[in-house]
Design a protein around this motif. Structure first.
Motif, PDB file in Angstrom:
ATOM      1  N   TRP A  89       0.844  -1.180   0.000  1.00 29.49           N
ATOM      2  CA  TRP A  89       0.000   0.000   0.000  1.00 29.49           C
ATOM      3  C   TRP A  89       0.886   1.238   0.000  1.00 29.49           C
ATOM      4  O   TRP A  89       1.909   1.302   0.712  1.00 29.49           O
ATOM      5  CB  TRP A  89      -0.912   0.041   1.228  1.00 29.49           C
ATOM      6  N   TYR A  90       0.422   2.217  -0.809  1.00 27.87           N
ATOM      7  CA  TYR A  90       1.090   3.509  -0.900  1.00 27.87           C
ATOM      8  C   TYR A  90       0.061   4.609  -0.684  1.00 27.87           C
ATOM      9  O   TYR A  90      -1.122   4.443  -0.979  1.00 27.87           O
ATOM     10  CB  TYR A  90       1.723   3.711  -2.281  1.00 27.87           C
ATOM     11  N   VAL A  91       0.549   5.777  -0.223  1.00 27.71           N
ATOM     12  CA  VAL A  91      -0.295   6.946  -0.097  1.00 27.71           C
ATOM     13  C   VAL A  91       0.333   8.092  -0.890  1.00 27.71           C
ATOM     14  O   VAL A  91       1.564   8.200  -0.964  1.00 27.71           O
ATOM     15  CB  VAL A  91      -0.489   7.358   1.380  1.00 27.71           C
ATOM     16  N   GLY A 119       5.126  12.667  -4.563  1.00 28.79           N
ATOM     17  CA  GLY A 119       5.335  11.279  -4.963  1.00 28.79           C
ATOM     18  C   GLY A 119       4.599  10.328  -4.036  1.00 28.79           C
ATOM     19  O   GLY A 119       4.022  10.732  -3.033  1.00 28.79           O
ATOM     20  N   LEU A 120       4.615   9.046  -4.384  1.00 24.69           N
ATOM     21  CA  LEU A 120       3.968   8.036  -3.555  1.00 24.69           C
ATOM     22  C   LEU A 120       4.849   7.692  -2.368  1.00 24.69           C
ATOM     23  O   LEU A 120       6.059   7.565  -2.493  1.00 24.69           O
ATOM     24  CB  LEU A 120       3.708   6.770  -4.367  1.00 24.69           C
ATOM     25  N   GLU A 173       9.380  -3.476  -2.835  1.00 24.91           N
ATOM     26  CA  GLU A 173       8.722  -2.181  -2.768  1.00 24.91           C
ATOM     27  C   GLU A 173       9.550  -1.149  -3.518  1.00 24.91           C
ATOM     28  O   GLU A 173      10.780  -1.223  -3.570  1.00 24.91           O
ATOM     29  CB  GLU A 173       8.501  -1.729  -1.319  1.00 24.91           C
ATOM     30  N   LEU A 174       8.846  -0.205  -4.111  1.00 25.64           N
ATOM     31  CA  LEU A 174       9.474   0.892  -4.815  1.00 25.64           C
ATOM     32  C   LEU A 174       9.449   2.134  -3.938  1.00 25.64           C
ATOM     33  O   LEU A 174       8.551   2.317  -3.124  1.00 25.64           O
ATOM     34  CB  LEU A 174       8.733   1.196  -6.120  1.00 25.64           C
ATOM     35  N   PHE A 175      10.459   2.964  -4.135  1.00 21.69           N
ATOM     36  CA  PHE A 175      10.505   4.262  -3.465  1.00 21.69           C
ATOM     37  C   PHE A 175      10.489   5.325  -4.550  1.00 21.69           C
ATOM     38  O   PHE A 175      11.217   5.226  -5.535  1.00 21.69           O
ATOM     39  CB  PHE A 175      11.744   4.356  -2.580  1.00 21.69           C
ATOM     40  N   PHE A 176       9.653   6.341  -4.344  1.00 24.30           N
ATOM     41  CA  PHE A 176       9.378   7.306  -5.382  1.00 24.30           C
ATOM     42  C   PHE A 176      10.004   8.661  -5.092  1.00 24.30           C
ATOM     43  O   PHE A 176      10.115   9.085  -3.937  1.00 24.30           O
ATOM     44  CB  PHE A 176       7.860   7.500  -5.529  1.00 24.30           C
TER      45      PHE A 176
END
Lengths: 113, 113
Positions: A35-37, A43-44, B101-104
């Motif tokens: 899950w991302y916000v 950015g996410l 997981e990705l970091f944006f």
């Protein structure tokens, strides 16, 4: 096909009430779920993930999510919503060995004071 | 921890003009790098990803291109912009050894007029 679905475009909840943002997945094998916000023009931000183990995952800002294999769901929850939780929430999945994440279309959460 | 820099943050360009968006990463080496586009504040579309210098995978055929001239630099380009290229462009990384997981980054907002 690998995919995630967020069936609700918009969720409204009163401040202090519990909130749920829904996500279902279609991933072969053992899925990795995230899950991302996203706040406006940002950015996410990563909230939490399920890889294996305990079905209840706790994350940042008091959020948690429950992995339910029989219902292929990974709903995001919080016991008491804050106005500052108002944002766009994305569910994502990855299957073992993949380089990419598959993102849902997003759910806009509005917490009403 | 890693830091992702994107610039410019905001860009307004006429149709037919060239484009260059840059993403640089600090605090990690040999990451997977990604370009996503987000239209109208909703879903994310994966445009390109790279697993190493000079290695680019394109997910969607279009008039955009990507390059990775250095390990921690990822560039999104176009020779001639279209109106439909307007959107919010997000660079993301996946570090080696993590569970996917990705970091944006904070994104670059492009408006084509």
């Amino acid at each position: 096909a690998q995919s995630v679905a967020q069936p609700e475009d918009q969720v409204n909840v009163a401040e202090g009430n519990p909130l749920t943002v829904k996500c279902t997945y279609s991933v072969s094998g053992n899925p990795y779920l995230f899950w991302y916000v996203q706040y406006p023009n940002r950015g996410l931000q990563f909230l939490l993930k399920y890889i294996t183990g305990d079905n209840l995952v706790k994350g940042s800002y008091g959020f948690e999510a429950e992995f339910n294999k029989s219902q292929t769901s990974f709903h995001l929850k919080k016991p008491s919503a804050l106005v500052s939780d108002s944002a766009l929430y994305f569910c994502a999945s990855r299957y073992t060995g993949a380089n990419n994440l598959f993102f849902g279309t997003g759910t806009r959460l509005t917490v009403i004071p | 921890s890693q830091t992702i820099h994107q610039w410019p943050a905001t860009l307004v360009q006429p149709v037919g003009s060239p484009l260059s968006l840059e993403c640089t990463v600090e605090g990690t080496s040999n990451p997977n790098l990604y370009w996503y586009r987000q239209a109208a504040g909703r879903g994310l579309q994966l445009l390109f990803y790279s697993v190493g210098i000079g290695q680019i995978s394109s997910e969607v055929p279009q008039n955009l291109s990507a390059s990775r001239p250095q390990d921690r630099q990822f560039i999104l380009s176009s020779k001639k912009l279209l109106l439909s290229d307007s959107g919010f462009y997000l660079c993301a990384i996946r570090t080696s050894g993590n569970t996917g997981e990705l970091f944006f980054g904070e994104g670059s907002r492009l408006t084509v007029l």
